[in-house]
Design an enzyme around this catalytic site. Structure first.
Site, PDB file in Angstrom:
ATOM      1  N   ALA A 144      48.018   7.581  81.844  1.00  0.00           N
ATOM      2  CA  ALA A 144      48.561   6.568  82.748  1.00  0.00           C
ATOM      3  C   ALA A 144      49.793   7.082  83.483  1.00  0.00           C
ATOM      4  CB  ALA A 144      48.904   5.299  81.975  1.00  0.00           C
ATOM      5  N   ARG A 178      38.993   2.631  67.406  1.00  0.00           N
ATOM      6  CA  ARG A 178      40.272   1.993  67.736  1.00  0.00           C
ATOM      7  C   ARG A 178      40.253   0.545  67.258  1.00  0.00           C
ATOM      8  NH1 ARG A 178      41.918   4.901  73.026  1.00  0.00           N
ATOM      9  NH2 ARG A 178      43.717   3.542  72.858  1.00  0.00           N
ATOM     10  N   ARG A 233      48.151  -2.223  76.262  1.00  0.00           N
ATOM     11  CA  ARG A 233      47.739  -1.856  77.619  1.00  0.00           C
ATOM     12  C   ARG A 233      47.703  -3.071  78.556  1.00  0.00           C
ATOM     13  NH1 ARG A 233      44.447   2.256  79.596  1.00  0.00           N
ATOM     14  NH2 ARG A 233      44.386   3.084  77.477  1.00  0.00           N
ATOM     15  N   ASP A 264      42.269   8.672  86.663  1.00  0.00           N
ATOM     16  CA  ASP A 264      41.063   9.071  85.942  1.00  0.00           C
ATOM     17  C   ASP A 264      39.915   9.444  86.873  1.00  0.00           C
ATOM     18  OD1 ASP A 264      42.187   8.822  83.468  1.00  0.00           O
ATOM     19  OD2 ASP A 264      41.285   6.877  83.000  1.00  0.00           O
TER      20      ASP A 264
END
Length: 436
Positions: free
Chosen positions: A332, A200, A119, A319
Site C-alpha cells: 500500500a 488470515r 485495512r 497492484d
C-alpha cells in the site's frame, strides 16, 4: 522541462489549475492517493470504482513511514493514529518458541509515523478525505474497455453500461486482476503462483477466549502486541490491537498447487492447526480461538516491461503494476508513492506534455519499486530458513533508510527535470532493472 505556470489560472482553493483531466479507475489505496494528490496539484480528477458500496472487509494493513509522511501532509495523522495498533516491538521466535530477537519499533522514525491497523478502517479515512476535497467518486462503474487517441491527445474508458469517459490521463489502479494492464502491455499477463499461501484471521479477543487462556493471554495483558514464529518454510504472525482487544493472525506456508478460480476463499481452521502441530503450543492456542479464517493464495507477476501505454496516456499504479508480497510490508505504501509521484510529474509536465510526464514518472518509480519488492522476498527466505537456536539482528524486519526516509513528493520535484530532459534528448525507452 517543467512548463512555466505564471499564467495558469487558480482553482477555488488557490491551487493552480493545470487543466489536466485525470480519471482514476479503482478506489483502493493507490487510486485514492493518486486522486487526492492530483487534486492537490491542480488536476481535474474523477474516480470510477466497480463496487457499489464500501464494505468493511479484510484485516490488517501496514502503512510505512514513507507513506506516513505523505498522509500527515493531508492532515490525517490523528485520525489514522487513533485507529492504529501501538505495539512498540516485535518478538521474533523460532518455531519451538525460542526467542530469536526482540526488535524495537520506534516511532516517529525518520521524522514520520507508520500506521498498522484494519485495512477497511484506514481506507475509510482516505475515502472520506477524498470526498471532503470535492473529488467525484462514481461507485458501481466497472471498466470494461480502454483506448487512447494519440491524434487528439486523449485516452478513454468504457464502463459496463456502455457509457464512456475520456481524459488526458487514465490511471489503472484496478488491482492484481487489472484490465488496464492488458491494454498497456498488449497481452494478458496471468499471475502465477508464488509457491506460498496465507491463512488470515481477525477476531475479538474477549469473545473468543484469548484473555482467559494462559497460553494466549500474552497478546492482551500488556496492551498491543506483535509476535512472530519462523522456520520450516513457514512464518506465523499474531498481533493484538485496540489495547489488546482485537486479534489478528496470518501464517504463510508452502502451497505448490495450481490456483484455479478465486485466489481468496474461506479456509479451515483444522488445516491451519496442521501447519503448527509440532510448534510452540502458543501458536495452536491462538489459531484455535479464531471463529473463521481466509485462505489467500499468494500470486505474483514477473516485472512488467512497462507501466504506461504506447501513447503514454494510460498508466498502471499499485497492484495493477507491481503486486507485493506481504513480507515487504510495502504494498500500500508504494501504491501511495506511485500516485503522489504521478501527480507531481503531471504538474511539472503540463497539459501539453502529458506523455512526457507519465514516461518521466515511470523512470522515477520503476527501479525503486523493484528494490522494495525484493526486500520482501529476502525476508521471507530468511525467516523460512530459521532453525531453533538462531538469534540476532539479521532476522529483524528490514528498515533501511533508503526505503523509509524517502519523500516521494520531494524526490519527484527534485529529479523530474533531469529525467525528462534525457527522455527528450535520447528518446523514450522502456525501463530496465539493474542487477537482474
Amino acid at each position: 522541462m517543467a512548463e512555466h505556470q505564471d499564467q495558469v489560472p487558480l482553482t477555488d482553493n488557490g491551487i493552480r489549475d493545470t487543466g489536466i483531466d485525470v480519471i482514476v479507475v479503482g478506489a483502493g489505496f493507490g487510486g485514492i492517493a493518486c486522486a487526492i494528490e492530483c487534486k492537490r496539484k491542480g488536476h481535474r480528477v474523477m474516480i470510477l470504482e466497480k463496487k457499489h458500496e464500501l464494505k468493511r472487509l479484510g484485516d490488517t494493513l501496514s502503512l510505512g513511514v514513507n507513506a506516513g509522511r505523505i498522509l500527515a501532509r493531508w492532515g490525517l495523522h490523528e485520525k489514522l493514529w487513533d485507529i492504529s495498533a501501538n505495539a512498540r516491538e516485535i518478538h521474533i521466535h523460532d518455531y519451538l518458541g525460542g526467542l530469536i530477537q526482540v526488535q524495537k519499533l520506534p516511532l516517529p522514525l525518520f521524522g514520520a509515523f507508520a500506521y498498522n491497523g484494519h485495512r477497511a478502517l484506514f481506507h475509510e479515512v482516505l475515502f472520506e478525505h477524498a470526498k471532503s476535497l470535492g473529488i467525484e467518486i462514481r461507485m458501481g462503474h466497472q471498466a470494461v474497455e480502454y483506448w487512447e487517441d494519440e491524434a487528439n491527445g486523449k485516452a478513454g474508458v468504457k464502463i459496463q453500461t456502455g457509457e464512456t469517459f475520456d481524459a488526458d490521463v487514465i490511471v489503472g489502479a484496478d488491482g492484481v486482476k487489472s484490465l488496464a494492464r492488458k491494454f498497456v502491455i498488449g497481452y494478458h499477463d496471468n499471475p502465477k503462483p508464488s509457491g506460498y499461501a496465507i491463512y488470515r484471521a481477525w477476531f475479538d479477543a474477549e469473545e473468543h477466549g484469548i484473555m482467559s487462556d494462559p497460553l494466549t493471554d500474552f497478546l492482551t495483558i500488556h496492551g498491543d502486541q506483535l509476535h512472530s514464529w519462523i522456520g520450516k518454510d513457514v512464518h506465523f504472525i499474531a498481533t493484538s490491537s485496540h489495547g489488546g482487544k482485537v486479534i489478528c493472525f496470518f501464517i504463510t506456508h508452502k502451497y505448490d498447487a495450481v490456483v484455479d478460480g478465486d485466489w481468496s476463499s474461506p479456509g479451515k481452521i483444522e488445516d491451519v492447526l496442521d501447519l503448527v502441530k509440532d510448534w510452540d503450543p502458543r501458536c495452536a492456542a491462538v489459531i484455535s480461538k479464531a471463529p473463521s479464517c481466509i485462505d489467500w493464495k499468494l500470486l505474483v507477476h514477473d516485472p512488467l516491461p512497462t507501466w504506461i501505454s504506447k501513447s503514454g496516456r494510460v498508466v498502471l499504479i499499485g497492484d495493477a503494476a507491481h503486486p507485493f508480497l506481504p513480507t515487504s510490508v510495502q504494498g500500500a505504501s508504494q501504491a501511495i508513492e506511485d500516485g503522489t509521484t504521478l501527480a507531481v510529474a503531471l504538474n511539472l509536465a503540463g497539459k501539453n506534455n502529458v506523455p512526457l510526464g507519465t514516461r518521466t514518472w515511470e523512470s522515477i518509480r520503476y527501479q525503486r519499486v523493484r528494490d522494495a519488492q525484493l526486500l520482501g522476498e529476502t525476508l521471507r527466505n530468511k525467516w523460512h530458513g530459521a532453525k531453533p537456536g538462531d538469534s540476532g539482528k539479521s532476522f529483524e524486519l528490514p528498515m533501511p533508510e533508503w526505503l523509509l526516509a524517502f519523500d516521494a513528493e520531494a524526490h519527484a520535484y527534485a529529479t523530474y527535470d533531469g529525467i525528462a530532459r534525457s527522455i527528450v534528448e535520447d528518446g523514450y525507452r522502456q525501463p530496465s532493472l539493474s542487477g537482474e
